[in-house]
Design an enzyme around this catalytic site. Structure first.
Site, PDB file in Angstrom:
ATOM      1  N   ARG A 146      10.189  -5.820  22.387  1.00  0.00           N
ATOM      2  CA  ARG A 146       9.143  -4.885  22.792  1.00  0.00           C
ATOM      3  C   ARG A 146       8.592  -5.265  24.152  1.00  0.00           C
ATOM      4  NH1 ARG A 146       3.796  -4.393  19.315  1.00  0.00           N
ATOM      5  NH2 ARG A 146       3.321  -6.360  20.342  1.00  0.00           N
TER       6      ARG A 146
ATOM      7  N   ARG B 221     -11.156  -1.681 -34.398  1.00  0.00           N
ATOM      8  CA  ARG B 221     -10.946  -2.359 -33.111  1.00  0.00           C
ATOM      9  C   ARG B 221     -10.555  -1.355 -32.038  1.00  0.00           C
ATOM     10  NH1 ARG B 221      -9.414  -8.056 -34.298  1.00  0.00           N
ATOM     11  NH2 ARG B 221      -9.071  -8.139 -36.538  1.00  0.00           N
TER      12      ARG B 221
ATOM     13  N   SER C 142      10.191   2.830  15.649  1.00  0.00           N
ATOM     14  CA  SER C 142       9.720   1.779  14.764  1.00  0.00           C
ATOM     15  C   SER C 142       8.223   1.997  14.557  1.00  0.00           C
ATOM     16  CB  SER C 142       9.980   0.404  15.367  1.00  0.00           C
ATOM     17  OG  SER C 142       9.477  -0.599  14.509  1.00  0.00           O
TER      18      SER C 142
ATOM     19  N   CYS D 157       7.594  -2.026  11.757  1.00  0.00           N
ATOM     20  CA  CYS D 157       7.392  -3.430  12.104  1.00  0.00           C
ATOM     21  C   CYS D 157       5.940  -3.853  12.004  1.00  0.00           C
ATOM     22  CB  CYS D 157       7.956  -3.735  13.486  1.00  0.00           C
ATOM     23  SG  CYS D 157       7.142  -2.813  14.800  1.00  0.00           S
TER      24      CYS D 157
ATOM     25  N   TYR E 159      15.125   0.523   7.919  1.00  0.00           N
ATOM     26  CA  TYR E 159      14.816  -0.882   7.707  1.00  0.00           C
ATOM     27  C   TYR E 159      13.317  -1.135   7.711  1.00  0.00           C
ATOM     28  CZ  TYR E 159      13.982  -1.303  12.757  1.00  0.00           C
ATOM     29  OH  TYR E 159      13.480  -1.159  14.011  1.00  0.00           O
TER      30      TYR E 159
ATOM     31  N   LYS F  55      -2.484  -1.555 -28.422  1.00  0.00           N
ATOM     32  CA  LYS F  55      -2.542  -2.226 -29.726  1.00  0.00           C
ATOM     33  C   LYS F  55      -2.010  -1.312 -30.835  1.00  0.00           C
ATOM     34  CE  LYS F  55      -6.368  -4.644 -30.946  1.00  0.00           C
ATOM     35  NZ  LYS F  55      -6.202  -6.012 -31.439  1.00  0.00           N
TER      36      LYS F  55
ATOM     37  N   MET G  75     -14.291  -4.299 -24.811  1.00  0.00           N
ATOM     38  CA  MET G  75     -14.892  -3.275 -25.672  1.00  0.00           C
ATOM     39  C   MET G  75     -15.203  -3.880 -27.040  1.00  0.00           C
ATOM     40  SD  MET G  75     -12.729   0.054 -24.539  1.00  0.00           S
ATOM     41  CE  MET G  75     -11.155  -0.720 -24.688  1.00  0.00           C
TER      42      MET G  75
ATOM     43  N   ASN H  30       0.214  -1.162  12.014  1.00  0.00           N
ATOM     44  CA  ASN H  30      -1.093  -1.798  12.249  1.00  0.00           C
ATOM     45  C   ASN H  30      -1.945  -0.892  13.134  1.00  0.00           C
ATOM     46  OD1 ASN H  30       0.025  -4.001  10.947  1.00  0.00           O
ATOM     47  ND2 ASN H  30       0.547  -5.065  12.843  1.00  0.00           N
TER      48      ASN H  30
ATOM     49  N   GLY I 261     -11.407  -8.222 -24.609  1.00  0.00           N
ATOM     50  CA  GLY I 261     -12.816  -8.540 -24.820  1.00  0.00           C
ATOM     51  C   GLY I 261     -13.799  -7.596 -24.157  1.00  0.00           C
TER      52      GLY I 261
ATOM     53  N   HIS J 257      -5.939 -11.541  14.601  1.00  0.00           N
ATOM     54  CA  HIS J 257      -4.951 -12.397  15.260  1.00  0.00           C
ATOM     55  C   HIS J 257      -4.596 -13.591  14.383  1.00  0.00           C
ATOM     56  CE1 HIS J 257      -3.679 -15.692  17.937  1.00  0.00           C
ATOM     57  NE2 HIS J 257      -3.006 -14.715  18.548  1.00  0.00           N
TER      58      HIS J 257
ATOM     59  N   ARG K  25       2.229  -7.801 -28.333  1.00  0.00           N
ATOM     60  CA  ARG K  25       2.379  -7.050 -27.078  1.00  0.00           C
ATOM     61  C   ARG K  25       3.276  -7.861 -26.157  1.00  0.00           C
ATOM     62  NH1 ARG K  25      -3.751  -8.305 -25.407  1.00  0.00           N
ATOM     63  NH2 ARG K  25      -3.442 -10.537 -25.350  1.00  0.00           N
TER      64      ARG K  25
HETATM   65  C1  PEP Z   1       1.699  -2.488  14.997  1.00  0.00           C
HETATM   66  O1  PEP Z   1       0.796  -1.977  15.650  1.00  0.00           O
HETATM   67  O2  PEP Z   1       1.930  -2.205  13.819  1.00  0.00           O
HETATM   68  C2  PEP Z   1       2.554  -3.496  15.621  1.00  0.00           C
HETATM   69  C3  PEP Z   1       3.603  -3.986  14.985  1.00  0.00           C
HETATM   70  O3  PEP Z   1       2.189  -3.943  16.852  1.00  0.00           O
HETATM   71  P1  PEP Z   1       1.034  -5.024  17.101  1.00  0.00           P
HETATM   72  O4  PEP Z   1       0.618  -5.564  15.769  1.00  0.00           O
HETATM   73  O5  PEP Z   1       1.623  -6.063  17.981  1.00  0.00           O
HETATM   74  O6  PEP Z   1      -0.004  -4.189  17.751  1.00  0.00           O
HETATM   75 MG    MG Z   2       0.811  -2.160  17.797  1.00  0.00          MG
END
Ligand code: PEP
Ligand code: MG
Length: 892
Positions: free
Chosen positions: A631, A91, A783, A851, A871, A22, A102, A787, A100, A451, A335
């Site tokens: 894979r 203010r 790759s 991936c 990538y 402000k 403070m 996860n 709002g 899943h 702003r």
């Molecule tokens: C991962 O583990 O990131 C992966 C792409 O394989 P999945 O999810 O099939 O285990």
């Molecule tokens: Mg995996």
């Protein structure tokens, strides 16, 4: 000596760290020559010093006094001067807007004497006493700590006594009486008197605003918005102007463009005879801004001119607060305004067209998150009721359908033309047909990488998972909500995958024009109009020009591959082969597992071979000319066997009837028992399967090699890459790779063609990342499976923890986003950096991608760009998001 106070004439918009949003914008408007009531800003540094020591920083008051003297000199009257008082507002204004959260204190300078002076000079006694009672109330609660409900109660009591509904019907003497009541209340509650000294009012108000930085509301807001706790707030002290001095006064808010659509026009509200607070509070009905033209043409024209000035200066949509005091226009705030995703895209394109910003700046102003929001159909926000349940918003969008509790029912009803929502405790690969048939998937267990979530996102299907307050009873075909509402199969519900909410009944949907454009290149015509489609197209085109990262898709069917290509994918970064082992083929997998002899196993594998080959031919054809990373089988084999309980019950039932149990069932149960694992995610899966199940790798590689050969002889340009999952040590990869190359060489010889299929590995275990230099000796590409890498680095079961305790972790601030959603840069990211550096040290031309789900997450895409990956690969529906963010990352 640190300096704590800046006059509005001294600051500017680039000083938000010190002066807050402000304050820096007030200074900017002052510099632009706009009519801003004069004032000064006490810095956030002063606030930090105060909060650290608990006392007023040395020299602060002297500085404030000097700036106050300047204000008084230019106004020609002093703060609280009895016959004609200068009044001030105080203010808060932190670096990031905290609306709002403070404190604000208005009308500082009024006391028992100056209220009479104000009444005289304004010629409005009621106005003077109303201002005074507001000050006593605000100061009494924020500075002196009296519960504000006590004041409200006194006011309500007085209104009752006078038999009036509205504050405006209280007379000047009523309000004067109320001031006395308030002052007595303060004395009673605190033992202290309401400060009559204007200077003391000011001093204590500034400190009270500092303190409000640590108020409960403010802290909560910061946690939710990820604003740092140690920034502190600046405080703006400004001459009061009054919009409540009669019909020739008023207050309003305005936007330079429509914040909902981004289009030009006149947007805002005006409330005659009111202060700014009243406009937002919705006490009386406002009139559209256009109406001001009729009420006060001169102020209206002035406002329009200033709006144009501000928009050209900020080169962006501005939002503005203004007040008209007896025909004089004052600008109180501006702003860069918040906007919807649609408005962000349209505005960026239009400002670029107008030459106000460059195409790169236009790209920087939109976001992948916004694009994702535009891609899904959404609920009409005005029509949502109370939610039946909340869960993890796993895959965005909105869907309506009748509830079903198993895959077969979903398929059956969908085939008959019904829209269905598949509800399960959690889903397994078996539920895939049902998920495909359903509009949305709802589970009571599992998190963002469960899943249900992964598969639904892959398909662009709406999904809410981990809705733990639901009791799902698949046997009885009903679920029960926390409030006891029972929803039977066949009941209609609405699922909001963006908000993670489920509603009873059918909430109306709004269509996405952007998705139609991405699907078939046609634009416009939808409820979002043609502009947003055009704007999205332009942002994507720019991103494609500037980005370095390639974008591939995770796809394992030809249909997904085709869609991914339409969405701009430059290949497939992950083709999971597990779903190819389901359905009718499951019998063959069972035979392979139960085989007593090599010959039996080879027969089962030989039967699988042509089916797998057909899968790969289809995908290679859909992605002709582009890389397809296939894979090898990853999940534990027992996932392809029937459920233990189901088998045991079948056998026991037969025995109870005095019948001989089915021999096949008995054999299967034996296998299930043998293969049982306590921690299947850490068990016999990935490369380990390939090393212990004879013939499995050979069959899959043969299917790939023969598919490539077939595509070559059909005149195609197949580019298959073979990827080994869950490698932890170079020796595992060496063994599998030798097998892969043996089979490829065999096919090559037999067919008389050169098979060029690079062999690489996933990096999804910490040990793989830490020994990447060795692994790169055998890998032609990496790759990152982020996860599993997140799961194993944190020791978090990806299927359980999000629903189990992540909300507690988020509340306690252990992290601000799930590490399964945005890559944990500090831990998992460090492993990625190590693996990239050491992998490339061994093999400089090593191709590296990702991936895991993070490949489509905006923040993570920026990380992967910086980490030097080649990538990212994500679900087809995230491909446009990743393209956009890869472009934005390249601009940083
Ligand atoms: C991962 O583990 O990131 C992966 C792409 O394989 P999945 O999810 O099939 O285990
Ligand atoms: Mg995996």
């Amino acid at each position: 000596m640190v300096r704590y106070v800046y006059d509005f004439t001294e600051g500017g918009r680039d000083m938000a760290d010190l002066l807050g949003g402000k304050g820096s914008n007030l200074a900017e408007m002052t510099r632009l020559g706009l009519p801003v009531p004069p004032g000064f800003t006490v810095t956030s540094e002063a606030c930090r010093a105060f909060l650290e020591t608990g006392s007023e920083p040395a020299g602060l008051w002297e500085e404030v006094s000097a700036h106050l003297a300047g204000l008084e000199a230019s106004a020609g009257r002093s703060l609280g001067q009895p016959d004609d008082p200068l009044l001030l507002s105080v203010r808060s204004g932190a670096k990031f807007s905290m609306p709002g959260m403070m404190e604000t204190i208005l009308d500082i300078g009024l006391n028992d004497d100056s209220v009479l002076g104000l009444a005289k000079v304004s010629g409005n006694e009621r106005f003077a006493w109303d201002s005074y009672r507001r000050l006593v109330q605000m100061l009494g609660s924020t500075v002196m700590g009296v519960d504000s409900s006590r004041f409200e109660r006194s006011l309500a009591l007085l209104k009752d006594l006078r038999g009036v509904q509205d504050d405006v019907h209280l007379t000047a003497s009523d309000l004067a009486e109320l001031v006395e009541t308030y002052k007595n209340l303060i004395h009673l509650e605190t033992g202290d008197h309401f400060p009559q000294s204007p200077a003391e009012q000011l001093r204590r108000a500034i400190l009270a605003v500092f303190e409000s930085w640590n108020g409960e509301r403010a802290r909560l807001y910061r946690r939710r918005e990820h604003i740092a706790d140690d920034l502190g707030t600046a405080v703006n002290v400004q001459r009061m102007v009054f919009g409540n001095l009669g019909a020739d006064s008023g207050s309003g808010v305005a936007f330079t463009r429509d914040p909902a659509t981004g289009r030009s026009g006149l947007y805002g509200d005006y409330l005659p005879d009111a202060q700014g607070e009243d406009v937002v509070a919705g006490i009386r009905n406002t009139v559209p801004l256009a109406e001001l033209k009729r009420l006060d043409a001169r102020s209206y024209d002035g406002l329009r001119t200033h709006m144009r000035t501000l928009e050209r200066h900020y080169r962006d949509l501005c939002d503005i607060e203004f007040t008209i005091e007896r025909g004089t226009l004052w600008m109180l705030q501006t702003r860069v305004g918040k906007r919807t995703a649609e408005a962000a895209f349209v505005l960026a394109a239009e400002l670029a067209d107008e030459g106000l910003i460059t195409p790169d700046e236009a790209l920087a102003r939109v976001s992948g998150e916004g694009l994702a929001r535009l891609m899904f159909p959404r609920f009409d926000a005005s029509a949502t009721g109370t939610a039946l349940a909340h869960g993890v918003p796993a895959s965005p969008g909105a869907a309506v359908g009748t509830v079903v509790f198993d895959s077969a029912q979903a398929v059956r009803r969908a085939a008959a033309g019904e829209k269905v929502v598949l509800v399960r405790q959690e889903t397994t690969p078996d539920d895939l047909p049902g998920m495909i048939a359903a509009q949305a998937v709802l589970t009571s267990r599992g998190g963002k990488t469960s899943h249900a979530a992964v598969v639904a996102r892959g398909m662009g299907k709406v999904c809410v998972c981990g809705a733990e307050e639901l009791t799902v009873d698949t046997e009885a075909r009903r679920f029960t909500a926390a409030d006891g509402t029972v929803v039977e199969e066949g009941t209609v519900v609405s699922v909001d995958g963006s908000a993670g909410a489920v509603y009873a009944g059918s909430v109306p949907l709004v269509d996405s024009a952007v998705i139609r454009y991405l699907e078939d290149g046609r634009g416009g015509g939808g409820s979002q109009g043609v502009d947003v489609v055009d704007a999205v197209a332009r942002a994507l085109a720019r991103a494609d020009t500037v980005r370095r990262l390639e974008v591939r898709a995770n796809a394992d069917t030809p249909e997904d591959a085709v869609r991914a290509r339409r969405f701009g994918a430059q290949g497939i970064g992950l083709c999971r082969t597990e779903h190819m082992f389901l359905g009718d083929r499951r019998k063959l997998v069972e035979q392979m597992i139960l085989a007593g002899t090599d010959a039996e196993r080879d027969r089962a594998l030989a039967d699988l071979l042509p089916l797998q080959r057909r899968d790969f031919v289809g995908i290679l054809e859909a992605m002709d000319g582009l890389p397809v990373t296939i894979r090898l089988l990853d999940p534990p084999l027992h996932e392809f066997l029937p459920d233990h309980t189901e088998l045991a019950v079948r056998i026991a039932t037969a025995q109870a009837r005095g019948e001989e149990p089915d021999a096949h069932d008995v054999a299967l149960l034996g296998a299930v028992n043998r293969m049982h694992e306590e921690n299947p995610m850490l068990g016999l899966r990935g490369v380990r399967l390939g090393l212990v199940v004879p013939g499995l790798v050979a069959m899959q590689v043969r299917a790939i090699g023969e598919a490539v050969t077939e595509r070559l002889s059909a005149g195609g340009a197949p580019q298959a890459e073979i990827m080994v999952p869950l490698v932890g040590d170079v020796r595992e990869l060496r063994l599998v790779r030798a097998e892969v190359q043996r089979v490829l060489a065999e096919i090559s010889r037999a067919a008389g063609v050169v098979l060029d299929c690079p062999v690489g590995t996933m990096i999804e275990l910490p040990r793989a990342a830490l020994t990447a230099g060795r692994i790169a000796e055998e890998a032609e590409f990496f790759s990152f499976g982020t996860n599993d890498l997140t799961q194993t680095t944190w020791g978090f079961s990806r299927d359980d923890v999000e629903a189990e305790f992540f909300s507690a972790y988020l509340d306690k601030g252990v992290f601000s986003t799930s590490p399964f959603e945005a890559l944990d840069r500090e831990g998992v990211g460090r492993l990625v950096n190590i693996a990239v550096a050491e992998g490339r040290a061994t093999r400089p031309d090593l191709k590296i991608g990702v991936c895991g789900e993070h490949g489509g997450d905006p923040d993570s895409v920026h990380f992967f760009h910086t980490a030097g990956l080649d990538y990212v690969s994500c679900s087809p529906f995230r491909v446009p998001v990743a393209r956009l963010e890869a472009g934005r990352a390249a601009l940083e």
